[in-house]
Scaffold this motif. Structure first.
Motif, PDB file in Angstrom:
ATOM      1  N   LEU A  12      11.029 -62.331  -0.534  1.00 12.00           N
ATOM      2  CA  LEU A  12      10.540 -60.903  -0.429  1.00 12.00           C
ATOM      3  C   LEU A  12       9.637 -60.761   0.450  1.00 12.00           C
ATOM      4  O   LEU A  12       9.382 -59.619   1.301  1.00 12.00           O
ATOM      5  N   THR A  15       2.111 -62.681  -0.511  1.00 17.40           N
ATOM      6  CA  THR A  15       1.018 -61.643  -0.873  1.00 17.40           C
ATOM      7  C   THR A  15      -0.135 -62.755  -1.497  1.00 17.40           C
ATOM      8  O   THR A  15       0.035 -63.813  -1.610  1.00 17.40           O
ATOM      9  N   GLN A  16      -1.162 -62.342  -2.059  1.00 17.81           N
ATOM     10  CA  GLN A  16      -2.114 -62.956  -2.670  1.00 17.81           C
ATOM     11  C   GLN A  16      -2.247 -62.612  -4.161  1.00 17.81           C
ATOM     12  O   GLN A  16      -2.063 -61.478  -4.447  1.00 17.81           O
ATOM     13  N   PHE A  18      -4.788 -63.547  -7.984  1.00 11.14           N
ATOM     14  CA  PHE A  18      -6.034 -63.901  -8.292  1.00 11.14           C
ATOM     15  C   PHE A  18      -5.600 -64.946  -9.542  1.00 11.14           C
ATOM     16  O   PHE A  18      -4.691 -64.510 -10.487  1.00 11.14           O
ATOM     17  N   GLY A  22      -9.970 -67.134 -11.173  1.00  2.62           N
ATOM     18  CA  GLY A  22     -10.565 -66.173 -10.421  1.00  2.62           C
ATOM     19  C   GLY A  22     -10.367 -66.635  -8.824  1.00  2.62           C
ATOM     20  O   GLY A  22     -10.913 -65.627  -7.999  1.00  2.62           O
ATOM     21  N   VAL A  29       6.766 -64.528  -2.612  1.00  2.15           N
ATOM     22  CA  VAL A  29       7.524 -63.889  -3.712  1.00  2.15           C
ATOM     23  C   VAL A  29       8.952 -63.961  -3.676  1.00  2.15           C
ATOM     24  O   VAL A  29       9.631 -63.514  -2.432  1.00  2.15           O
ATOM     25  N   ARG A 185       3.630 -68.218 -10.704  1.00  8.11           N
ATOM     26  CA  ARG A 185       3.974 -67.102 -11.885  1.00  8.11           C
ATOM     27  C   ARG A 185       5.389 -67.093 -11.871  1.00  8.11           C
ATOM     28  O   ARG A 185       6.109 -67.012 -10.762  1.00  8.11           O
ATOM     29  N   LEU A 192      11.214 -62.412 -10.925  1.00 10.02           N
ATOM     30  CA  LEU A 192      10.448 -62.928  -9.612  1.00 10.02           C
ATOM     31  C   LEU A 192       9.720 -64.092  -9.893  1.00 10.02           C
ATOM     32  O   LEU A 192       9.418 -64.632 -10.928  1.00 10.02           O
TER      33      LEU A 192
ATOM     34  N   HIS B   2       2.197 -53.538   2.686  1.00 12.30           N
ATOM     35  CA  HIS B   2       3.368 -53.690   2.323  1.00 12.30           C
ATOM     36  C   HIS B   2       4.236 -52.633   2.131  1.00 12.30           C
ATOM     37  O   HIS B   2       4.101 -51.656   1.581  1.00 12.30           O
ATOM     38  N   ILE B   4       7.354 -53.170   0.581  1.00  9.06           N
ATOM     39  CA  ILE B   4       8.140 -53.787  -0.376  1.00  9.06           C
ATOM     40  C   ILE B   4       7.692 -53.452  -1.704  1.00  9.06           C
ATOM     41  O   ILE B   4       6.603 -53.830  -2.173  1.00  9.06           O
ATOM     42  N   LYS B   6       8.455 -54.247  -4.773  1.00 11.25           N
ATOM     43  CA  LYS B   6       8.020 -55.317  -5.751  1.00 11.25           C
ATOM     44  C   LYS B   6       6.796 -55.950  -5.643  1.00 11.25           C
ATOM     45  O   LYS B   6       6.457 -56.541  -6.469  1.00 11.25           O
ATOM     46  N   ILE B   7       6.634 -56.154  -4.137  1.00  8.55           N
ATOM     47  CA  ILE B   7       5.375 -56.898  -3.830  1.00  8.55           C
ATOM     48  C   ILE B   7       4.209 -55.936  -4.314  1.00  8.55           C
ATOM     49  O   ILE B   7       2.901 -56.297  -4.426  1.00  8.55           O
ATOM     50  N   GLU B   9       3.807 -53.518  -6.378  1.00  5.16           N
ATOM     51  CA  GLU B   9       3.595 -53.752  -7.762  1.00  5.16           C
ATOM     52  C   GLU B   9       2.906 -54.934  -8.139  1.00  5.16           C
ATOM     53  O   GLU B   9       1.780 -54.664  -9.090  1.00  5.16           O
ATOM     54  N   ILE B  10       3.139 -56.065  -7.612  1.00  3.61           N
ATOM     55  CA  ILE B  10       2.324 -57.284  -8.037  1.00  3.61           C
ATOM     56  C   ILE B  10       0.801 -57.023  -7.745  1.00  3.61           C
ATOM     57  O   ILE B  10      -0.101 -57.389  -8.262  1.00  3.61           O
ATOM     58  N   GLU B  11       0.768 -56.476  -6.621  1.00  3.70           N
ATOM     59  CA  GLU B  11      -0.601 -56.240  -5.845  1.00  3.70           C
ATOM     60  C   GLU B  11      -1.450 -55.199  -6.682  1.00  3.70           C
ATOM     61  O   GLU B  11      -2.541 -55.217  -6.956  1.00  3.70           O
ATOM     62  N   GLN B  14      -3.399 -55.838  -9.533  1.00  2.00           N
ATOM     63  CA  GLN B  14      -4.591 -56.738  -9.539  1.00  2.00           C
ATOM     64  C   GLN B  14      -6.016 -55.900  -9.102  1.00  2.00           C
ATOM     65  O   GLN B  14      -6.894 -56.338  -9.070  1.00  2.00           O
ATOM     66  N   ALA B  57      -5.041 -54.482  -2.447  1.00  2.00           N
ATOM     67  CA  ALA B  57      -5.445 -55.611  -3.432  1.00  2.00           C
ATOM     68  C   ALA B  57      -6.191 -56.854  -2.591  1.00  2.00           C
ATOM     69  O   ALA B  57      -6.712 -57.539  -3.018  1.00  2.00           O
ATOM     70  N   ARG B  58      -5.929 -56.947  -1.102  1.00  2.00           N
ATOM     71  CA  ARG B  58      -6.431 -57.810  -0.328  1.00  2.00           C
ATOM     72  C   ARG B  58      -7.765 -57.286   0.263  1.00  2.00           C
ATOM     73  O   ARG B  58      -8.026 -57.854   1.378  1.00  2.00           O
ATOM     74  N   HIS B  79     -11.604 -57.232  -4.802  1.00  2.00           N
ATOM     75  CA  HIS B  79     -11.037 -57.048  -6.404  1.00  2.00           C
ATOM     76  C   HIS B  79     -11.093 -58.318  -7.137  1.00  2.00           C
ATOM     77  O   HIS B  79     -10.341 -58.381  -8.022  1.00  2.00           O
ATOM     78  N   SER B  80     -11.783 -59.164  -6.564  1.00  2.00           N
ATOM     79  CA  SER B  80     -11.819 -60.476  -7.312  1.00  2.00           C
ATOM     80  C   SER B  80     -12.646 -60.294  -8.460  1.00  2.00           C
ATOM     81  O   SER B  80     -13.368 -59.468  -8.806  1.00  2.00           O
TER      82      SER B  80
END
Lengths: 221, 118
Positions: A12, A15-16, A18, A22, A29, A185, A192, B2, B4, B6-7, B9-11, B14, B57-58, B79-80
């Motif tokens: 897909l 991305t990044q 944490f 941390g 993905v 993950r 995923l 992004h 996409i 689904k990506i 959503e992941i971001e 966070q 998120a980045r 966002h750390s």
């Protein structure tokens, strides 16, 4: 040959996330499913063991009759991608035809995997990009000779250019494996898989993820 | 950026809240958790915000301070989970989004005008 359990999936993008400590992990993905067992190959019947896996849905009118028959026999809906996965016999025995492959049974976060994909095609490429040649000097009277590869051989002996010499040509669009990537993950519910690092291939390309052949976590050795 | 889902959503899972709304030119105190072996402690980094990189998120922000006459810059991930808190010490008045010109200035010239003095 890597015959460890694995899955096919659609890359897909990246991305990044944490991690628990941390720190940031750069992840690819991969959407791997729902992945359905369309058929099986067994040692007794076919001489080797493999699972035939189907990924993504395909409209019924777009399936040719031969494929449609195979799907009907397996009693599954037509799939977009159908691939054979060479795996050990005991892994084949675990799945019935029509069953869905569960991600968390194969992968665990923190374990290593191998990824295979087809790299992005770059077309006809010069030697500097394709083989990392240094090119020519930019000054000292050079003209029209900046990105060339230099000499391609000697004169009378052997009087020909040797085979496999690095020259310009078609680059990319080849199958490449990357070994020993870490699983960041596993999301079995959404199908995923997040893998640390890059995986060959463009977005939306089909990739193969298997348990690592060489690299193992410390307590596995 | 992004597209996409689904990506995204992941971001979005966070994203953190609780950080104050600070801007470029503000002076901030960043309380950052540092892990040393099995112990962790909170370190404070105070300086001027040079840059905010807003990317979901980045996202990151860059803080510059002068330590023993040497300029030190740190890039923090907005966002750390390692950021304990961010305090805004002073609001600054600046006319651009990136304060990289501060790197070339020293001493009194390298100050940012305080909003209170306006």
């Amino acid at each position: 040959m890597n015959q460890n359990p694995g899955v096919f999936g659609k890359k897909l993008g990246m991305t990044q996330i944490f991690g628990a400590d941390g720190n940031v992990q750069r992840v690819t993905v991969v959407e791997t499913g729902p992945l359905v067992v369309v058929g099986k190959r067994t040692q007794e019947k076919d001489g080797y063991s493999a699972l035939i896996l189907g990924l993504g849905e395909r409209a019924e009118r777009k399936v040719n009759k031969a494929r449609a028959g195979a799907f009907k026999k397996a009693n599954v809906t037509p799939k977009q991608h159908v691939k054979e996965l060479r795996v050990a016999a005991d892994f084949v025995a675990k799945y019935e035809v029509g069953a869905t492959v569960k991600l968390d049974e194969i992968f665990t976060a923190g374990k290593f995997v191998d990824a295979r994909g087809v790299t992005r095609g770059r077309g006809f490429t010069g030697v500097m990009r394709r083989w990392s040649f240094a090119g020519g000097v930019g000054s000292h009277g050079t003209h029209e000779y900046f990105r060339h590869g230099g000499s391609i051989g000697t004169n009378m002996t052997p009087g020909r250019t040797l085979p496999n010499l690095k020259m310009p040509g078609h680059y990319g669009a080849e199958t490449v494996s990357v070994l020993g990537l870490k699983v960041a993950r596993v999301d079995a519910e959404k199908n995923l898989l997040l893998i640390e690092g890059g995986i060959p291939g463009s977005k939306n390309s089909l990739v193969l993820i298997r348990q690592a052949v060489k690299k193992k976590t410390k307590n596995e050795k | 950026m992004h597209t996409i889902p689904k990506i995204a959503e992941i971001e979005s899972a966070q994203l953190r809240t609780g950080l104050p709304d600070f801007r470029v030119g503000d002076t901030v105190r960043v309380h950052y958790r540092i892990v040393e072996g099995d112990k962790d402690r909170v370190q404070v980094f105070q300086g001027v915000v040079l840059k905010r990189h807003r990317a979901g998120a980045r996202s990151t922000f860059t803080v510059r301070k002068i330590s023993f006459n040497v300029g030190v810059e740190r890039v923090f991930l907005s966002h750390s989970p390692r950021i304990e808190k961010v305090e805004v010490v002073a609001k600054g008045v600046v006319r651009r989004a990136r304060l990289f010109y501060l790197r070339d200035l020293a001493g009194k010239a390298a100050r940012v005008r305080d909003q209170k003095d306006n």
